[in-house]
Design an enzyme around this catalytic site. Structure first.
Site, short mmCIF file in Angstrom:
data_model
loop_
_atom_site.label_atom_id
_atom_site.label_comp_id
_atom_site.label_asym_id
_atom_site.label_seq_id
_atom_site.Cartn_x
_atom_site.Cartn_y
_atom_site.Cartn_z
N ASP A 61 65.87 29.07 20.16
CA ASP A 61 65.79 30.17 20.89
C ASP A 61 66.14 29.79 22.49
O ASP A 61 66.11 30.87 23.05
CB ASP A 61 64.94 31.44 20.20
N ASP A 89 55.00 23.14 16.40
CA ASP A 89 55.50 23.97 17.17
C ASP A 89 55.68 22.74 18.13
O ASP A 89 55.26 21.77 17.78
CB ASP A 89 54.34 24.88 17.62
N ASP A 91 54.89 21.18 20.82
CA ASP A 91 54.50 20.28 21.62
C ASP A 91 53.45 19.66 20.35
O ASP A 91 52.83 18.86 20.93
CB ASP A 91 53.14 20.86 22.74
N ASP A 105 50.86 34.72 13.03
CA ASP A 105 50.48 33.81 11.80
C ASP A 105 49.03 34.48 11.92
O ASP A 105 48.81 34.11 10.09
CB ASP A 105 49.94 32.39 12.90
#
Length: 505
Positions: free
Chosen positions: A90, A145, A147, A238
């Site tokens: 995005d 994610d 990282d 989540d």
């Protein structure tokens, strides 16, 4: 004492009592952990064949870590014909070019990897994941994610648990790529160790609900749809989906021995932004789901743990109230010759603070830390938790008042160990007026410290020092923006990736 003073002390001790209850809950978590420590999860049965898996990588403006993420996921040991990778981007900055080039490079190497770019951020991360599912080929869906650096054996160690048709999700433990970077990253790592090693294990193995942490986990795809899909009416999609799925009867598995390393924020404003999102999202989820959970026919132990889990961040709101009342309480009681009543605070403070110490010492012991390593960060840990109270209390209030806000990403810098690259200014946490309020509280406690020393109320000094140190450190760190070196221009690796994108086009 006047009626007002009596009421004042009544409110003060009521707040202390509630905080002591939440603090004492950590003892229960430690008890459940050690009670079920050796109840190791094992796959029930054998899968007839390895299933097709889709790995989703939701990213938004992650120019410093997206290549590391994609490369690590492409190293996962799993048959290529059964593995699909979706880069769900995005982004609105240079990340788009970097990600496209990286995806094209790995596609040419034979990986089934696709780049999906949305022109809007509707639903934020939840929207990106839901959009990816529209074209996903996998029967199971893993999420990482930006990282994270998953280990090559992630799928081979998690997929076998789905031999049990009741298992809907498997979560692994987070590791910390940059634990040694600073005292702040050390503290964050300890906080997360406590959450994963003690809390997740205790809840999962005692039969209570625990949550998917948004990353480093794998879902049975039908579980997501059966629970109502990814929804974006909270900031913790989540946590929301996890509780909806478990209420439906799906079982979750936590594997603490499987570790997926990730980067923790290296500067205070990024850390506070992350904490604000987590605190607000948990209370939003509590408002949304807790009434339904409490009215259900679930066992009492499950309901009780769900209540403490989902409302735990309410303690930050009470902590701010306590911070305002504690120095005044000391002054009121001293003026009326009630010096001895200061000892009444001790049991409440010990319930709230000693439990924190015992909880995180246990977590570090289970992590493998030796001797002094288990204890040396505890004073800073408690001060940091107090210093975050104003930031997180604001998040709780926003959730209680129904104030909506966008999903603010936590800036990633590619930090590993003690090293971090120079990053653009747009990749640091936003400055707000919050540090001024935090430093005002620090000044307030400095006055309280002076009063306690002058009047020889030494029993209050250690607690005042914790509050003073916490607000001072968090406020000053926010103003100074931590230890990062920022630059207006992108570093050389980004320009190289952009050139690769042009060549691919």
């Amino acid at each position: 004492m006047t009626t007002v003073e009596i009421l004042f002390l009544g409110v003060y001790f009521s707040v202390l009592c509630v905080l002591a209850v939440y603090g004492s809950h950590r003892y229960r978590m430690a008890f459940l952990y050690y009670r079920h420590k050796f109840k190791l999860p094992t796959p029930k049965g054998v899968l007839p064949a390895l299933p097709r898996v889709t790995i989703q990588l939701p990213i938004f403006n992650e120019m410093y870590v997206v290549e590391r993420l994609v490369e690590s996921v492409c190293r996962i040991d799993y048959p290529r014909e059964l593995l699909e990778i979706q880069v769900l981007d995005d982004s609105t900055d240079e990340t788009c070019g970097i990600a496209r080039a990286c995806v094209e490079r790995h596609r040419q190497q034979g990986h089934d990897i696709v780049y999906i770019h949305r022109q809007n951020r509707q639903g934020f991360k939840a929207g990106a994941l839901e959009n990816g599912l529209l074209t996903a080929k996998g029967e199971f869906v893993a999420v990482f994610d930006a990282d994270f650096v998953p280990s090559p054996d992630f799928l081979l160690r998690t997929v076998p648990f789905f031999a049990d048709s009741k298992v809907g999700m498997v979560q692994v433990r987070w590791g910390h790529l940059n634990r040694e970077f600073s005292i702040l990253t050390q503290a964050q790592s300890i906080f997360l160790d406590g959450h994963f090693i003690i809390e997740h294990t205790a809840r999962n193995r005692s039969g209570c609900f625990f949550n998917f942490n948004g990353t480093a986990g794998i879902w049975r795809r039908v579980t997501i749809s059966d629970a109502g899909g990814w929804q974006h009416d909270t900031l913790t999609e989540d946590l929301d989906l996890s509780y909806r799925a478990q209420v439906k009867g799906w079982q979750f598995i936590f594997l603490p021995e499987v570790i997926s390393p990730a980067e923790v924020p290296v500067e205070m404003n990024a850390f506070k932004s992350q904490q604000h999102r987590w605190a607000k999202g948990s209370i939003q989820t509590a408002r949304k789901l807790l009434p339904m959970i409490l009215k259900s026919d679930l066992p009492f132990a499950v309901k009780r743990e769900a209540f403490f889990h989902l409302t735990n961040n309410m303690a930050y709101l009470l902590m701010v109230v306590l911070s305002a009342l504690m120095p005044l309480s000391m002054v009121v009681r001293f003026q009326h010759g009630l010096y001895g009543t200061l000892f009444l605070d001790l049991p409440f403070f010990l319930s709230a603070t000693a439990s924190v110490c015992a909880f995180y010492v246990a977590a570090q012991r289970e992590r493998g830390a030796k001797g002094w390593e288990r204890f040396k960060y505890l004073p800073f840990l408690m001060s940091l938790g107090i210093g975050l109270a104003i930031n997180n209390a604001r998040a709780v209030l926003e959730a209680l008042l129904g104030q909506q806000s966008g999903f603010t990403r936590t800036p990633k810098t590619g930090a590993e160990g003690k090293k971090v690259a120079a990053v653009k200014k747009s990749y640091r946490g936003d400055k707000t007026l919050m540090p001024i309020i935090e430093l005002s509280f620090a000044l307030y406690f400095a006055g309280a410290l002076w009063f306690a020393i002058e009047k020889r109320i030494y029993t209050s000094v250690p607690f005042i020092m914790l509050f003073l140190g916490g607000f001072l450190y968090v406020g000053m760190s926010s103003l100074l923006q931590g230890r990062l070196k920022f630059s207006e221009s992108a570093p050389a690796p980004v320009k190289v990736a952009e050139e690769q994108t042009r060549r691919a086009a």
